[in-house]
Design a protein around this motif. Structure first.
Motif, PDB file in Angstrom:
ATOM      1  N   UNK A  49       0.844  -1.197   0.000  1.00 40.59           N
ATOM      2  CA  UNK A  49       0.000   0.000   0.000  1.00 40.59           C
ATOM      3  C   UNK A  49       0.870   1.233   0.000  1.00 40.59           C
ATOM      4  N   UNK A  50       0.307   2.351  -0.457  1.00 38.02           N
ATOM      5  CA  UNK A  50       1.040   3.624  -0.513  1.00 38.02           C
ATOM      6  C   UNK A  50       2.329   3.530  -1.329  1.00 38.02           C
ATOM      7  N   UNK A  51       2.357   2.603  -2.280  1.00 34.52           N
ATOM      8  CA  UNK A  51       3.520   2.518  -3.154  1.00 34.52           C
ATOM      9  C   UNK A  51       4.715   1.811  -2.560  1.00 34.52           C
ATOM     10  N   UNK A  52       4.519   1.125  -1.442  1.00 33.30           N
ATOM     11  CA  UNK A  52       5.650   0.415  -0.831  1.00 33.30           C
ATOM     12  C   UNK A  52       6.052  -0.795  -1.672  1.00 33.30           C
ATOM     13  N   UNK A  53       7.339  -0.953  -1.884  1.00 32.95           N
ATOM     14  CA  UNK A  53       7.863  -2.089  -2.644  1.00 32.95           C
ATOM     15  C   UNK A  53       8.504  -3.116  -1.719  1.00 32.95           C
ATOM     16  N   UNK A  54       9.276  -2.640  -0.768  1.00 35.54           N
ATOM     17  CA  UNK A  54      10.042  -3.550   0.079  1.00 35.54           C
ATOM     18  C   UNK A  54      10.450  -2.841   1.370  1.00 35.54           C
ATOM     19  N   UNK A  55      10.812  -3.652   2.349  1.00 36.50           N
ATOM     20  CA  UNK A  55      11.435  -3.138   3.574  1.00 36.50           C
ATOM     21  C   UNK A  55      12.865  -3.646   3.621  1.00 36.50           C
ATOM     22  N   UNK A  56      13.754  -2.798   4.111  1.00 34.64           N
ATOM     23  CA  UNK A  56      15.123  -3.231   4.362  1.00 34.64           C
ATOM     24  C   UNK A  56      15.280  -3.249   5.885  1.00 34.64           C
ATOM     25  N   UNK A  57      15.554  -4.425   6.432  1.00 34.52           N
ATOM     26  CA  UNK A  57      15.678  -4.547   7.890  1.00 34.52           C
ATOM     27  C   UNK A  57      17.132  -4.687   8.302  1.00 34.52           C
ATOM     28  N   UNK A  58      17.522  -3.771   9.186  1.00 38.37           N
ATOM     29  CA  UNK A  58      18.889  -3.787   9.722  1.00 38.37           C
ATOM     30  C   UNK A  58      18.820  -4.205  11.190  1.00 38.37           C
ATOM     31  N   UNK A  89      13.373 -11.911  10.567  1.00 36.79           N
ATOM     32  CA  UNK A  89      14.200 -11.833   9.364  1.00 36.79           C
ATOM     33  C   UNK A  89      14.829 -10.455   9.214  1.00 36.79           C
ATOM     34  N   UNK A  90      15.959 -10.406   8.530  1.00 32.83           N
ATOM     35  CA  UNK A  90      16.639  -9.149   8.230  1.00 32.83           C
ATOM     36  C   UNK A  90      16.997  -9.134   6.748  1.00 32.83           C
ATOM     37  N   UNK A  91      17.392  -7.956   6.263  1.00 27.86           N
ATOM     38  CA  UNK A  91      17.710  -7.820   4.841  1.00 27.86           C
ATOM     39  C   UNK A  91      16.538  -7.213   4.106  1.00 27.86           C
ATOM     40  N   UNK A  92      16.529  -7.356   2.779  1.00 27.63           N
ATOM     41  CA  UNK A  92      15.478  -6.740   1.963  1.00 27.63           C
ATOM     42  C   UNK A  92      14.325  -7.718   1.779  1.00 27.63           C
ATOM     43  N   UNK A  93      13.128  -7.309   2.226  1.00 23.89           N
ATOM     44  CA  UNK A  93      11.951  -8.171   2.158  1.00 23.89           C
ATOM     45  C   UNK A  93      10.856  -7.472   1.364  1.00 23.89           C
ATOM     46  N   UNK A  94      10.314  -8.189   0.377  1.00 21.71           N
ATOM     47  CA  UNK A  94       9.291  -7.618  -0.505  1.00 21.71           C
ATOM     48  C   UNK A  94       7.915  -7.639   0.146  1.00 21.71           C
ATOM     49  N   UNK A  95       7.022  -6.786  -0.345  1.00 25.26           N
ATOM     50  CA  UNK A  95       5.633  -6.785   0.108  1.00 25.26           C
ATOM     51  C   UNK A  95       5.074  -8.206   0.033  1.00 25.26           C
ATOM     52  N   UNK A 132      13.829   0.341   6.899  1.00 25.14           N
ATOM     53  CA  UNK A 132      13.751   1.407   5.896  1.00 25.14           C
ATOM     54  C   UNK A 132      12.729   0.969   4.859  1.00 25.14           C
ATOM     55  N   UNK A 133      11.878   1.920   4.428  1.00 22.55           N
ATOM     56  CA  UNK A 133      10.852   1.616   3.433  1.00 22.55           C
ATOM     57  C   UNK A 133      11.328   2.054   2.056  1.00 22.55           C
ATOM     58  N   UNK A 134      11.065   1.197   1.081  1.00 24.04           N
ATOM     59  CA  UNK A 134      11.447   1.479  -0.308  1.00 24.04           C
ATOM     60  C   UNK A 134      10.170   1.596  -1.129  1.00 24.04           C
ATOM     61  N   UNK A 135      10.025   2.701  -1.879  1.00 22.28           N
ATOM     62  CA  UNK A 135       8.784   2.948  -2.614  1.00 22.28           C
ATOM     63  C   UNK A 135       8.987   2.828  -4.119  1.00 22.28           C
ATOM     64  N   UNK A 136       7.848   2.704  -4.843  1.00 27.57           N
ATOM     65  CA  UNK A 136       7.913   2.532  -6.300  1.00 27.57           C
ATOM     66  C   UNK A 136       8.604   3.711  -6.985  1.00 27.57           C
ATOM     67  N   UNK A 137       8.494   4.915  -6.403  1.00 30.05           N
ATOM     68  CA  UNK A 137       9.129   6.078  -7.040  1.00 30.05           C
ATOM     69  C   UNK A 137      10.610   6.191  -6.702  1.00 30.05           C
TER      70      UNK A 137
END
Lengths: 156, 87
Positions: A49-58, A89-95, A132-137
């Motif tokens: 939602x809101x254009x979110x693509x993935x989360x990066x978890x540190x 989990x950590x690292x980059x996780x997709x919606x 950290x949130x990663x968006x489509x834009x």
């Protein structure tokens, strides 16, 4: 006294980039004791939602596992659990991908459900993870801690 | 006091500072986290800029949450990071 002796094999805490297998983790708790009357679970998912693509978890390696173990030991004694499992989990996780799994096994449902609720509320603000949130834009934003989450953690 | 301490930065702080860790000498003036941070801010313009910005910062010494009054000794690992956002 330390938790280590009486909780050996009954508390499992892991921080990993790989996916987890809920069936496998549940089966491990099932095998602990005949007195188990229920296993409660919570699985957190990357919400789209809101254009979110993935989360990066540190995370802070070492401190993170220590903090989760302290929380799990607190849940274990406070709710008289038979076993509990926390996998983050950590690292980059997709919606749509699972982020976190909490399982609690107890003799009765109230203890299992309460322990699960306690663990997920407390780990959100009590273990050193950052999202950290990663968006489509292409925008990338660190998630700010939410006062509701801090209030939920403090409520226990 | 002599020796060194390791300082770690995580998440948004790490990105703003541009590094995740540094080893710094502990001078005689440093006995707490607050002393260490004040000294590092005087020595390093980037740190001064980043820590001058509003926003809450958490600290851990040897992987246990602390605050500005927590003692720092040679060999300690001092970590600065934003409020945690797991789950």
């Amino acid at each position: 006294m330390t938790g280590a002796a009486h909780t050996a094999g009954r508390i499992q805490v892991r921080v990993q980039s790989d996916p987890f297998d809920v069936g496998h983790e549940t089966a491990r708790l099932l095998g602990l004791e005949d007195g188990t009357g229920g296993i409660s679970s919570f699985m957190g998912i990357v919400r789209g939602g809101n254009g979110l693509v993935a989360l990066e978890l540190e995370h802070y390696p070492g401190m993170c596992e220590d903090a989760l173990t302290v929380l799990a030991e607190e849940a274990f004694s406070r709710f008289a659990l038979i076993g509990c499992t926390v996998i983050h989990r950590v690292g980059r996780l997709l919606v749509g991908e699972p982020i976190v799994l909490v399982l609690a096994a107890a003799a009765h449902r109230a203890a299992a459900l309460d322990a699960t609720h306690f663990l997920i509320d407390r780990l959100k603000t009590g273990a050193p993870f950052w999202k950290a949130e990663e968006f489509t834009d292409g925008q990338r934003l660190w998630v700010e801690s939410r006062s509701e989450d801090e209030a939920a953690a403090a409520g226990w | 006091m002599s020796g060194t301490a390791t300082i770690l930065y995580f998440a948004a702080l790490r990105e703003r500072i541009g590094r995740g860790s540094e080893t710094v000498p502990l001078t005689a003036d440093v006995s707490t986290v607050g002393d260490l941070l004040a000294e590092r801010r005087r020595q390093d313009e980037t740190l001064e800029d980043v820590f001058a910005q509003p926003g809450r910062v958490r600290v851990a010494v040897n992987r246990v949450l602390g605050d500005l009054s927590t003692p720092v000794h040679a060999g300690d690992e001092v970590a600065f990071f934003p409020p945690m956002t797991g789950g």
